[in-house]
Design a protein around this motif. Structure first.
Motif, PDB file in Angstrom:
ATOM      1  N   GLN A  15       0.826  -1.297   0.049  1.00  0.00           N
ATOM      2  CA  GLN A  15       0.010   0.086   0.129  1.00  0.00           C
ATOM      3  C   GLN A  15       0.845   1.114  -0.130  1.00  0.00           C
ATOM      4  O   GLN A  15       0.692   2.421  -0.754  1.00  0.00           O
ATOM      5  CB  GLN A  15      -1.024   0.082   1.339  1.00  0.00           C
ATOM      6  N   ALA A  16       1.961   1.390   0.866  1.00  0.00           N
ATOM      7  CA  ALA A  16       3.049   2.295   0.894  1.00  0.00           C
ATOM      8  C   ALA A  16       3.428   2.497  -0.463  1.00  0.00           C
ATOM      9  O   ALA A  16       3.692   3.770  -1.008  1.00  0.00           O
ATOM     10  CB  ALA A  16       3.886   2.176   1.761  1.00  0.00           C
ATOM     11  N   MET A  17       4.005   1.572  -1.128  1.00  0.00           N
ATOM     12  CA  MET A  17       4.435   1.561  -2.471  1.00  0.00           C
ATOM     13  C   MET A  17       3.533   2.102  -3.488  1.00  0.00           C
ATOM     14  O   MET A  17       3.936   3.068  -4.385  1.00  0.00           O
ATOM     15  CB  MET A  17       4.816   0.202  -3.176  1.00  0.00           C
ATOM     16  N   SER A  18       2.355   1.879  -3.609  1.00  0.00           N
ATOM     17  CA  SER A  18       1.231   2.419  -4.410  1.00  0.00           C
ATOM     18  C   SER A  18       1.005   3.893  -4.123  1.00  0.00           C
ATOM     19  O   SER A  18       0.403   4.546  -4.901  1.00  0.00           O
ATOM     20  CB  SER A  18      -0.232   1.775  -4.086  1.00  0.00           C
ATOM     21  N   GLU A  19       1.580   4.667  -3.003  1.00  0.00           N
ATOM     22  CA  GLU A  19       1.418   5.992  -2.799  1.00  0.00           C
ATOM     23  C   GLU A  19       2.619   6.716  -3.211  1.00  0.00           C
ATOM     24  O   GLU A  19       2.514   8.139  -2.889  1.00  0.00           O
ATOM     25  CB  GLU A  19       0.911   6.218  -1.429  1.00  0.00           C
ATOM     26  N   VAL A  20       3.817   6.132  -3.435  1.00  0.00           N
ATOM     27  CA  VAL A  20       4.812   7.103  -4.062  1.00  0.00           C
ATOM     28  C   VAL A  20       4.553   8.035  -5.322  1.00  0.00           C
ATOM     29  O   VAL A  20       3.611   7.672  -6.059  1.00  0.00           O
ATOM     30  CB  VAL A  20       6.166   6.138  -4.103  1.00  0.00           C
ATOM     31  N   ALA A  21       5.411   9.000  -5.314  1.00  0.00           N
ATOM     32  CA  ALA A  21       5.385   9.800  -6.382  1.00  0.00           C
ATOM     33  C   ALA A  21       5.832   8.995  -7.661  1.00  0.00           C
ATOM     34  O   ALA A  21       6.810   8.536  -7.663  1.00  0.00           O
ATOM     35  CB  ALA A  21       6.008  11.050  -6.151  1.00  0.00           C
ATOM     36  N   THR A  22       5.055   9.417  -8.736  1.00  0.00           N
ATOM     37  CA  THR A  22       5.319   8.690 -10.135  1.00  0.00           C
ATOM     38  C   THR A  22       5.693   9.702 -11.070  1.00  0.00           C
ATOM     39  O   THR A  22       4.932  10.682 -10.968  1.00  0.00           O
ATOM     40  CB  THR A  22       4.306   7.490 -10.452  1.00  0.00           C
ATOM     41  N   GLY A  23       6.091   9.548 -12.373  1.00  0.00           N
ATOM     42  CA  GLY A  23       5.928  10.363 -13.428  1.00  0.00           C
ATOM     43  C   GLY A  23       6.475   9.555 -14.918  1.00  0.00           C
ATOM     44  O   GLY A  23       6.412   8.318 -14.828  1.00  0.00           O
ATOM     45  N   HIS A  24       6.702  10.317 -15.818  1.00  0.00           N
ATOM     46  CA  HIS A  24       7.038   9.910 -17.007  1.00  0.00           C
ATOM     47  C   HIS A  24       8.657   9.168 -16.975  1.00  0.00           C
ATOM     48  O   HIS A  24       9.435  10.217 -16.273  1.00  0.00           O
ATOM     49  CB  HIS A  24       6.914  10.669 -18.268  1.00  0.00           C
ATOM     50  N   ASN A  25       8.984   8.174 -17.670  1.00  0.00           N
ATOM     51  CA  ASN A  25      10.137   7.922 -17.914  1.00  0.00           C
ATOM     52  C   ASN A  25      10.730   7.948 -19.485  1.00  0.00           C
ATOM     53  O   ASN A  25       9.961   7.134 -20.017  1.00  0.00           O
ATOM     54  CB  ASN A  25      10.508   6.454 -17.233  1.00  0.00           C
ATOM     55  N   ALA A  26      11.700   8.634 -19.494  1.00  0.00           N
ATOM     56  CA  ALA A  26      12.079   9.104 -20.950  1.00  0.00           C
ATOM     57  C   ALA A  26      12.807   7.936 -21.636  1.00  0.00           C
ATOM     58  O   ALA A  26      12.623   7.683 -22.588  1.00  0.00           O
ATOM     59  CB  ALA A  26      12.828  10.189 -20.966  1.00  0.00           C
ATOM     60  N   THR A  27      13.598   7.077 -20.730  1.00  0.00           N
ATOM     61  CA  THR A  27      14.356   5.975 -21.239  1.00  0.00           C
ATOM     62  C   THR A  27      13.292   4.885 -21.993  1.00  0.00           C
ATOM     63  O   THR A  27      13.553   4.458 -22.978  1.00  0.00           O
ATOM     64  CB  THR A  27      15.134   5.296 -20.148  1.00  0.00           C
ATOM     65  N   LEU A  28      12.154   4.344 -20.987  1.00  0.00           N
ATOM     66  CA  LEU A  28      11.170   3.483 -21.660  1.00  0.00           C
ATOM     67  C   LEU A  28       9.954   4.200 -22.147  1.00  0.00           C
ATOM     68  O   LEU A  28       9.177   3.608 -22.855  1.00  0.00           O
ATOM     69  CB  LEU A  28      10.844   2.651 -20.507  1.00  0.00           C
ATOM     70  N   ASN A  29       9.949   5.561 -22.193  1.00  0.00           N
ATOM     71  CA  ASN A  29       8.530   6.076 -22.685  1.00  0.00           C
ATOM     72  C   ASN A  29       7.257   5.568 -21.817  1.00  0.00           C
ATOM     73  O   ASN A  29       6.502   5.404 -22.573  1.00  0.00           O
ATOM     74  CB  ASN A  29       8.776   6.340 -24.167  1.00  0.00           C
TER      75      ASN A  29
END
Length: 195
Positions: A161-175
């Motif tokens: 559940q804690a993992m599911s709440e981390v900040a995420t975004g776009h990764n350019a390497t894998l698009n």
């Protein structure tokens, strides 16, 4: 000539049996412990409902294939996915695809582990995900294949559940979208001994 052939067959047989990993074939509910950078997770797998999927997953586990990978797709209120990408955003080599065992009576409920796949229903290889919500839309229906659930979290649901709440975004390497900004590492995954 017969002696040489016999010796060669014995050698090949011995090598094949030595190379076969122990995945506790007689254990209907094997457990796997995952040490992550955010804490420990233990999953209990259900070989009675998803024997092909469990054996496939355990083969990756006992060969160390999940060690030092990342959870590369995290969507709050949905899933935490991993098993196929290294910390440098390098794609890990996939094994053979497996038959989709969705429809086995296990639902994509919160706290379960299931196989990720592409559009082809029988395209799962090594990537898996944890459900952090009741994702019944991922279950099969008369009109579509679902995503095969093959176990559930017995320790560490709070970690997931804690993992599911981390900040995420776009990764350019894998698009890709939904990639944690700070990597969540799956340090080791190990098959626990039978108790």
């Amino acid at each position: 000539m017969k002696r040489i052939l016999s010796a060669l067959l014995l050698l090949v047989g011995a090598h094949a049996s030595a190379a076969a990993p122990d995945i506790q074939k007689d254990n209907l509910y094997p457990k796997v412990e995952m040490q992550t950078s955010m804490g420990t997770i233990v999953v209990e797998l259900d070989r009675t409902r998803a024997p092909i999927t469990v054996d496939n997953f355990l083969n990756y586990v006992v060969k160390g294939e999940y060690d030092n990978t990342i959870f590369h797709r995290v969507i709050a209120g949905f899933v935490v996915q991993g098993g196929g990408v290294g910390p440098k955003m390098d794609m890990k080599k996939d094994g053979k695809t497996i038959v989709n065992e969705s429809g086995n009576g296990l639902s994509n409920a919160v706290g379960t582990i299931a196989m990720a796949r592409e559009g082809d229903p029988h395209s799962a290889t090594r990537q898996f995900y944890f459900n952090v919500a009741d994702n019944t839309k991922l279950d099969p229906s008369p009109r579509r294949w679902g995503y095969a659930v093959f176990g559930n979290i017995v320790e560490g649901l709070d970690v997931v559940q804690a993992m599911s709440e981390v900040a995420t975004g776009h990764n350019a390497t894998l698009n890709w979208q939904d990639v944690p900004m700070a990597p969540i590492i799956l340090k080791t995954a190990k098959l626990l001994p039978v108790k």
